[in-house]
Design an enzyme around this catalytic site. Structure first.
Site, PDB file in Angstrom:
ATOM      1  N   LYS A   1     -46.596  -1.801  56.192  1.00 16.92           N
ATOM      2  CA  LYS A   1     -46.778  -1.753  57.650  1.00 16.92           C
ATOM      3  C   LYS A   1     -46.056  -2.906  58.327  1.00 16.92           C
ATOM      4  O   LYS A   1     -45.408  -2.728  59.378  1.00 16.92           O
ATOM      5  CB  LYS A   1     -48.273  -1.795  57.974  1.00 16.92           C
ATOM      6  CG  LYS A   1     -49.066  -0.615  57.450  1.00 16.92           C
ATOM      7  CD  LYS A   1     -50.550  -0.908  57.396  1.00 16.92           C
ATOM      8  CE  LYS A   1     -51.288   0.142  56.573  1.00 16.92           C
ATOM      9  NZ  LYS A   1     -52.683  -0.235  56.275  1.00 16.92           N
ATOM     10  N   THR A  50     -50.582  -1.817  51.048  1.00 20.16           N
ATOM     11  CA  THR A  50     -49.942  -1.033  52.112  1.00 20.16           C
ATOM     12  C   THR A  50     -49.701  -1.895  53.346  1.00 20.16           C
ATOM     13  O   THR A  50     -48.839  -1.561  54.163  1.00 20.16           O
ATOM     14  CB  THR A  50     -50.792   0.192  52.506  1.00 20.16           C
ATOM     15  OG1 THR A  50     -52.137  -0.227  52.795  1.00 20.16           O
ATOM     16  CG2 THR A  50     -50.823   1.206  51.382  1.00 20.16           C
ATOM     17  N   LYS A  68     -55.980  -8.847  55.202  1.00 20.79           N
ATOM     18  CA  LYS A  68     -56.450  -8.010  54.101  1.00 20.79           C
ATOM     19  C   LYS A  68     -57.851  -8.459  53.704  1.00 20.79           C
ATOM     20  O   LYS A  68     -58.326  -9.506  54.156  1.00 20.79           O
ATOM     21  CB  LYS A  68     -55.508  -8.081  52.902  1.00 20.79           C
ATOM     22  CG  LYS A  68     -55.153  -9.479  52.450  1.00 20.79           C
ATOM     23  CD  LYS A  68     -54.086  -9.463  51.356  1.00 20.79           C
ATOM     24  CE  LYS A  68     -52.733  -9.188  51.919  1.00 20.79           C
ATOM     25  NZ  LYS A  68     -52.150  -7.922  51.515  1.00 20.79           N
ATOM     26  N   ARG A  69     -58.491  -7.644  52.889  1.00 21.85           N
ATOM     27  CA  ARG A  69     -59.824  -7.974  52.393  1.00 21.85           C
ATOM     28  C   ARG A  69     -59.833  -9.384  51.795  1.00 21.85           C
ATOM     29  O   ARG A  69     -58.897  -9.774  51.100  1.00 21.85           O
ATOM     30  CB  ARG A  69     -60.204  -6.928  51.344  1.00 21.85           C
ATOM     31  CG  ARG A  69     -61.550  -7.074  50.694  1.00 21.85           C
ATOM     32  CD  ARG A  69     -61.897  -5.782  49.956  1.00 21.85           C
ATOM     33  NE  ARG A  69     -60.849  -5.343  49.056  1.00 21.85           N
ATOM     34  CZ  ARG A  69     -60.828  -5.609  47.744  1.00 21.85           C
ATOM     35  NH1 ARG A  69     -61.794  -6.342  47.195  1.00 21.85           N
ATOM     36  NH2 ARG A  69     -59.865  -5.147  46.974  1.00 21.85           N
TER      37      ARG A  69
END
Length: 805
Positions: free
Chosen positions: A653, A649, A541-542
């Protein structure tokens, strides 16, 4: 929809491929390179999608259905060819046709450039939603910007992030349809003249917005939606007289200035020039999009009364928040509508999704800067603000300063508040987040309009994140459940198989194959070799302090220390993978990336532990890498501080592809836990009430260090330079941010329980039968988190389109 599967279809495709290669790519079969075949294949499949697009438009002209206009600064779309083949049902036939022509479909898919149109979850969500609209038969158009160089391509130099241009348009983009007409003029700066009860804006600068369309086909249905991306060009590309005098650079300065608007996603805003470019970018995007949708509406309507029945405009976060002001400007200034009617129409068509609770992410612009960029829009916002403050002046339960869009004290415009004021519905993206949006972030607005706020929990595209990225798992599910589960994305039939030993073995074999594919990708990108029998531990993630990659790294160091201190204890083989980009101006996040590299270098080369523990940071995280990472992961780390992650999200996933979730009670983690049960979740950490209590009573980070010797040891190692002997002081700012600067995201407070949870994961991994049972159960209960479900809720509750299907 008819699907050809016989040899005739293969022959048809083969003929089309050769035709596109020779006529439109312009080379013979003998001369063709793999990239030539990629172009030819893309054009052939695009042609099939375009045929469906025209058929759909012919039907729409008759039905006049409502259109959803989805405005987002990011659309992190995947590579186009693979998705289009899946949507049209032509993948097998295309692979056979290419094979007969001496080309490999898999090689061509690998060769295709990934559109650099987004960075993180916001953009990926927008792409999932636009695809789900098409799959649900909902007529939608996405509006965004055509970034020439994306955000950046992430490289590393000795562990430091280095930003390079992501030149994804270096090769011809066969999927793009250029739309030179209509083009729209966007004004900047200048002054506003008021006369004859009218406002006349005289921009100092004008830039032309040109559209480029990507088609988004629904999965094996007749709907094809559009992603319209704007590029900028000058009104006059060359000042001929200036050029003739020899001032060559000055002659093209207008062209250079105009094109900077769409060069990069999220240009560095740490300087005044950077902040102005960001606002220019957002204004350009909003103005071009609203002008376009208004033009489309007026093709079929002569009055404005039906606008709310025919158009829904959705703001995906606050970046497009100037769009309501632009619509008011067009209605009042250009089309002579009364002010009150313009406001009523605007509020009836706009809705807004909030994606963050962090004040710094809600977009606050200085009034003076907005006056320089969009003076008429500032006037409109100021007048709306005056009307709002007058309406609440007599209310004792609402504080005017808490709803003011324009602050008198700071002379700033709050775009989050403006988005709320101009929308008929505002939603958060998880049950917890929506409650916090209503009761905390915009609590005063909820007093004014209690029915304004609602929730739509995020969802992901099952086509990309299961059908396309994990075809082996889909094939396994097909063999056990048949193919009907794909239609409603109902995986619940897998639940009884969680106790089936044969299915366990098949499921494990699928996971092992996914790990082998990921191992090849990691070897190609980093040169590292990973053990596929290890627990693959993923945090992708970021890079941001609130995402708490730092907590993960501290735990890896603590594990390494514990392994060396007690080598005979049970330490399962584990490969920790971190991936994500830090914003170019986010210095501390980039330092955390460097720490990850330095810690990994030390641990990965320790002969005592490297066979059981490794840490790797994967470069340039994008959709293609995620398609390999998600199916291979055993453990999903979702470890943000409670109350900081809106939804997430990646959690969906990873759980969908059979990973156990290690998580805080934050965002959609809470709903995932409810859906799959405690079996597939390893929770830890402070709950939101605990966070509020610590903040209220005075959080003392050092108290958590003093009572935890392993944590204290880790911080001492980092501070004295054990992982950076060539620069012992390198990571002192990280330790300082935790101990002396407040530890804003309570990494230290959560460390002890995080370590407990990590050891619980170890214990569960030791019982592979129980682990596999829980991962199968996780997959079986993830159907609710489909983007299709989310789009149905948006259509029914926010956009007022009824049920799409």
């Amino acid at each position: 929809m008819q699907k050809f599967t016989d040899q005739d279809e293969v022959q048809r495709l083969r003929q089309e491929l050769v035709h596109e290669l020779t006529r439109n790519v312009g080379v013979s079969q003998h001369e063709a390179t793999p990239r030539d075949w990629l172009q030819a294949t893309s054009l052939a499949i695009r042609g099939r999608v375009v045929d469906r697009f025209h058929q759909m438009n012919a039907r729409l002209r008759e039905s006049k259905n409502k259109q959803v206009c989805y405005l987002s600064m990011e659309f992190l779309v995947a590579k186009q060819l693979d998705g289009a083949l899946m949507a049209t049902g032509l993948r097998d036939e295309c692979a056979k046709a290419l094979s007969q022509l001496g080309a490999s479909l898999e090689d061509l898919i690998e060769l295709e450039s990934e559109p650099a149109l987004g960075n993180g979850g916001l953009g990926r969500l927008a792409a999932c939603f636009l695809e789900s609209m098409a799959c649900r038969g909902l007529h939608g158009i996405g509006y965004g910007l055509r970034y020439e160089y994306g955000m950046f391509r992430q490289e590393f130099a000795d562990g430091w992030q280095v930003e390079q241009p992501d030149d994804w348009l270096n090769h011809r983009n066969a999927w793009e349809l250029d739309r030179p007409e209509p083009a729209f003029v966007v004004g900047f700066g200048g002054h506003v003249e008021h006369r004859d009860y009218r406002a006349i804006w005289h921009p100092a600068e004008r830039v032309i917005a040109v559209a480029h369309d990507l088609l988004v086909p629904g999965y094996r249905n007749d709907t094809v939606n559009t992603l319209r991306l704007w590029s900028a060009r000058p009104v006059a590309a060359l000042d001929f007289s200036t050029f003739s005098r020899g001032n060559y650079l000055e002659a093209v300065s207008a062209k250079i200035r105009s094109k900077t608007v769409t060069r990069l996603l999220y240009p560095d805003d740490s300087t005044p020039e950077g902040r102005e470019l960001r606002l220019r970018q957002e204004h350009f995007f909003a103005s071009a999009s609203v002008q376009d949708l208004v033009t489309r509406y007026l093709k079929d309507h002569s009055d404005w009364d039906h606008l709310p029945e025919k158009v829904a405009i959705h703001l995906n976060d606050t970046h497009p928040a100037l769009a309501p002001a632009e619509l008011v400007r067009l209605l009042v200034d250009e089309h002579r509508q009364p002010w009150d009617k313009a406001l009523e129409l605007t509020r009836a068509v706009f809705s807004y999704t909030n994606h963050t609770l962090m004040p710094e992410a809600l977009e606050v612009w200085q009034s003076e800067l907005m006056r320089r960029v969009a003076p008429r829009h500032l006037e409109i916002i100021e007048e709306i603000n005056r009307q709002l403050l007058r309406s609440v002046a007599a209310r004792s339960d609402v504080r005017p300063e808490s709803v003011a869009v324009v602050s008198e004290n700071t002379a700033a415009v709050n775009m989050g508040r403006f988005s709320v004021v101009m929308s008929h519905k505002v939603n958060g993206v998880s049950e917890l987040h929506s409650r916090l949006v209503r009761d905390s972030l915009f609590s005063e607005f909820s007093k004014l309009q209690p029915d304004l706020f609602c929730n739509v929990t995020n969802g992901i595209s099952p086509r990309l994140w299961l059908f396309q990225s994990n075809p082996e798992l889909c094939a396994l599910i097909d063999r056990r459940l048949g193919a009907r589960w794909r239609e409603a994305f109902d995986l619940s039939g897998l639940a009884p198989l969680a106790d089936d030993p044969t299915f366990h073995a098949e499921f494990t074999a699928v996971k092992r194959a996914a790990k082998l594919r990921l191992a090849k990708v990691i070897a190609a990108r980093t040169g590292a070799e990973i053990a596929i029998d290890a627990l693959i531990d993923v945090q992708a993630k970021r890079i941001h302090e609130y995402k708490r990659q730092l907590l993960n790294i501290l735990s890896v160091i603590a594990r390494w220390n514990a392994m060396k201190a007690d080598p005979d204890a049970y330490w399962p083989r584990r490969v920790v993978l971190i991936a994500g980009k830090a914003a170019s101006s986010y210095w501390l996040a980039k330092l955390i990336i460097k720490l990850s590299h330095d810690v990994g270098r030390r641990i990965n080369n320790d002969p005592e532990t490297s066979d059981r523990l490794q840490l790797h940071f994967l470069p340039n995280y994008n959709v293609s890498l995620a398609e390999r990472l998600m199916p291979a992961a055993d453990l999903s780390q979702q470890i943000s501080l409670a109350g900081t992650e809106a939804s997430g999200t990646g959690n969906m996933k990873l759980a969908l592809n059979g990973a156990i979730t290690l998580c805080t009670r934050d965002g959609a983690n809470i709903e995932i836990a409810k859906a799959i049960g405690e079996g597939g979740i390893v929770p830890f950490g402070l709950e939101i009430e605990d966070v509020a209590r610590l903040q209220r009573d005075g959080y003392a980070p050092m108290s958590f260090v003093s009572s935890n010797e392993p944590l204290r040891t880790v911080l001492e190692q980092i501070a004295r330079g054990d992982f950076s002997p060539e620069d012992p002081h390198r990571f002192e700012p990280i330790v300082d941010s935790l101990i002396n600067r407040g530890d804003r995201y309570m990494v230290l407070a959560d460390f002890a329980d995080y370590w407990r949870a990590q050891r619980a994961v170890d214990a569960l991994w030791a019982d592979q039968e129980a682990w596999t049972r829980q991962t199968i159960n996780s997959v079986a209960h993830m159907g609710h988190f489909s983007a299709d479900r989310a789009i149905d809720e948006y259509a029914r509750d926010i956009w007022r389109c009824g049920d799409p299907q």
